[in-house]
Design a protein around this motif. Structure first.
Motif, mmCIF file in Angstrom:
data_model
loop_
_atom_site.group_PDB
_atom_site.id
_atom_site.type_symbol
_atom_site.label_atom_id
_atom_site.label_comp_id
_atom_site.label_asym_id
_atom_site.label_seq_id
_atom_site.Cartn_x
_atom_site.Cartn_y
_atom_site.Cartn_z
ATOM 1 N N GLU A 92 -37.780 -14.647 -0.357
ATOM 2 C CA GLU A 92 -38.168 -13.311 -0.784
ATOM 3 C C GLU A 92 -37.344 -12.884 -1.983
ATOM 4 N N THR A 93 -37.967 -12.075 -2.830
ATOM 5 C CA THR A 93 -37.221 -11.533 -3.962
ATOM 6 C C THR A 93 -36.619 -10.198 -3.553
ATOM 7 N N GLN A 94 -35.480 -9.887 -4.136
ATOM 8 C CA GLN A 94 -34.824 -8.612 -3.855
ATOM 9 C C GLN A 94 -35.569 -7.478 -4.531
ATOM 10 N N ALA A 95 -35.462 -6.305 -3.929
ATOM 11 C CA ALA A 95 -35.989 -5.102 -4.567
ATOM 12 C C ALA A 95 -35.297 -4.927 -5.903
ATOM 13 N N GLN A 96 -36.036 -4.419 -6.867
ATOM 14 C CA GLN A 96 -35.463 -4.230 -8.192
ATOM 15 C C GLN A 96 -36.054 -2.988 -8.850
ATOM 16 N N VAL A 97 -35.457 -2.594 -9.949
ATOM 17 C CA VAL A 97 -35.938 -1.445 -10.712
ATOM 18 C C VAL A 97 -37.407 -1.678 -11.042
ATOM 19 N N GLY A 98 -38.201 -0.642 -10.823
ATOM 20 C CA GLY A 98 -39.637 -0.721 -11.068
ATOM 21 C C GLY A 98 -40.451 -0.906 -9.792
ATOM 22 N N ASP A 99 -39.823 -1.407 -8.730
ATOM 23 C CA ASP A 99 -40.504 -1.545 -7.445
ATOM 24 C C ASP A 99 -40.675 -0.164 -6.819
ATOM 25 N N HIS A 100 -41.576 -0.092 -5.844
ATOM 26 C CA HIS A 100 -41.809 1.157 -5.116
ATOM 27 C C HIS A 100 -41.251 1.060 -3.702
ATOM 28 N N VAL A 101 -40.664 2.142 -3.241
ATOM 29 C CA VAL A 101 -40.170 2.251 -1.877
ATOM 30 C C VAL A 101 -40.954 3.385 -1.222
ATOM 31 N N THR A 102 -41.750 3.044 -0.221
ATOM 32 C CA THR A 102 -42.550 4.062 0.468
ATOM 33 C C THR A 102 -42.577 3.771 1.964
ATOM 34 N N GLY A 103 -43.024 4.757 2.707
ATOM 35 C CA GLY A 103 -43.208 4.579 4.137
ATOM 36 C C GLY A 103 -41.935 4.485 4.952
ATOM 37 N N ILE A 104 -40.851 5.105 4.481
ATOM 38 C CA ILE A 104 -39.573 5.063 5.181
ATOM 39 C C ILE A 104 -39.372 6.376 5.935
ATOM 40 N N THR A 105 -39.013 6.278 7.198
ATOM 41 C CA THR A 105 -38.695 7.462 7.988
ATOM 42 C C THR A 105 -37.184 7.539 8.157
ATOM 43 N N LEU A 106 -36.629 8.668 7.763
ATOM 44 C CA LEU A 106 -35.216 8.970 7.964
ATOM 45 C C LEU A 106 -35.153 10.096 8.993
ATOM 46 N N TYR A 107 -33.945 10.495 9.361
ATOM 47 C CA TYR A 107 -33.800 11.543 10.370
ATOM 48 C C TYR A 107 -32.764 12.563 9.915
ATOM 49 N N ASP A 167 -30.241 16.679 13.103
ATOM 50 C CA ASP A 167 -30.753 17.204 14.371
ATOM 51 C C ASP A 167 -31.796 16.269 14.974
ATOM 52 N N ASN A 168 -31.847 15.035 14.450
ATOM 53 C CA ASN A 168 -32.741 13.979 14.929
ATOM 54 C C ASN A 168 -34.224 14.261 14.703
ATOM 55 N N GLU A 169 -34.529 15.071 13.693
ATOM 56 C CA GLU A 169 -35.918 15.326 13.338
ATOM 57 C C GLU A 169 -36.358 14.277 12.318
ATOM 58 N N PRO A 170 -37.513 13.624 12.520
ATOM 59 C CA PRO A 170 -37.972 12.629 11.541
ATOM 60 C C PRO A 170 -38.347 13.284 10.212
ATOM 61 N N ILE A 171 -37.978 12.627 9.128
ATOM 62 C CA ILE A 171 -38.282 13.111 7.781
ATOM 63 C C ILE A 171 -38.790 11.914 6.991
ATOM 64 N N GLU A 172 -39.977 12.043 6.450
ATOM 65 C CA GLU A 172 -40.540 10.967 5.632
ATOM 66 C C GLU A 172 -39.898 11.020 4.245
ATOM 67 N N LEU A 173 -39.358 9.895 3.817
ATOM 68 C CA LEU A 173 -38.735 9.828 2.493
ATOM 69 C C LEU A 173 -39.729 10.260 1.420
ATOM 70 N N ASP A 174 -40.980 9.835 1.549
ATOM 71 C CA ASP A 174 -42.002 10.209 0.558
ATOM 72 C C ASP A 174 -42.086 11.728 0.379
ATOM 73 N N ALA A 175 -41.921 12.485 1.462
ATOM 74 C CA ALA A 175 -42.003 13.947 1.402
ATOM 75 C C ALA A 175 -40.797 14.549 0.678
#
Length: 178
Positions: free
Chosen positions: A2-17, A20-28
């Motif tokens: 696999e190739t490493q992520a690099q500048v220009g790639d997209h990062v989507t669909g990640i859920t952070l918290y 207070d343990n509430e899910p937060i979508e990175l995209d939002a």
């Protein structure tokens, strides 16, 4: 391989918290360019010092048109302590290290713990922070990314030792450039 992520790639669909343990979508969160400081864990002394330094320059980042967030493992109490003691931007949790994996921010080599650079970073950090309980893997690398509003990686820094972050002035210059 696999190739490493690099500048220009997209990062989507990640859920952070939230702490207070509430899910937060990175995209939002990505309504404009966003600087993401990825700490080893929130009790890490050099990571705390860097978060505090970024917080000292938060108004400059905001004026340049960007947001700043911190991301760490799962120690909500450590993140809460930092917010209570002057970090002025959101500190989020990534207990499964999903964002770290997406950006290929993995672990440092164990021998870097013996490096004079590592000890120097810890000594400098002692002026601004106190070591907390290790709540993640002790060899987790730190990192920093600037993501555009569409999740495009504009800047990606993978720390090669503990506390290895780019100078804040360089991050601010990169924000102003994009």
């Amino acid at each position: 391989m696999e190739t490493q992520a690099q500048v220009g790639d997209h990062v989507t669909g990640i859920t952070l918290y939230s702490i207070d343990n509430e899910p937060i979508e990175l995209d939002a969160l990505l309504t404009r360019p966003t600087v993401i400081v990825m700490v080893r864990y929130y009790g890490c002394m050099p990571c705390q010092a860097y978060l505090k330094e970024m917080s000292e320059h938060l108004d400059e980042f905001t004026a340049a048109g960007s947001d700043v967030i911190g991301v760490g493992g799962a120690a909500d109490y450590q993140a809460r302590h930092l917010i209570d003691h002057g970090v002025r931007f959101p500190l989020l949790l990534d207990p499964e290290l999903t964002l770290y994996k997406a950006l290929d921010i993995t672990r440092i080599h164990w021998w870097m713990m013996l490096s004079p650079e590592t000890w120097w970073r810890y000594a400098k950090a002692a002026l601004k922070a106190r070591q907390g309980k290790i709540t993640g893997h002790p060899l987790q690398a730190p990192g920093l990314a600037i993501l555009g509003a569409d999740g495009t990686i504009a800047l990606l820094h993978r720390g090669h030792t503990l506390g290895h972050y780019p100078p804040v002035k360089d991050v601010l210059a990169a924000v102003k450039k994009h």
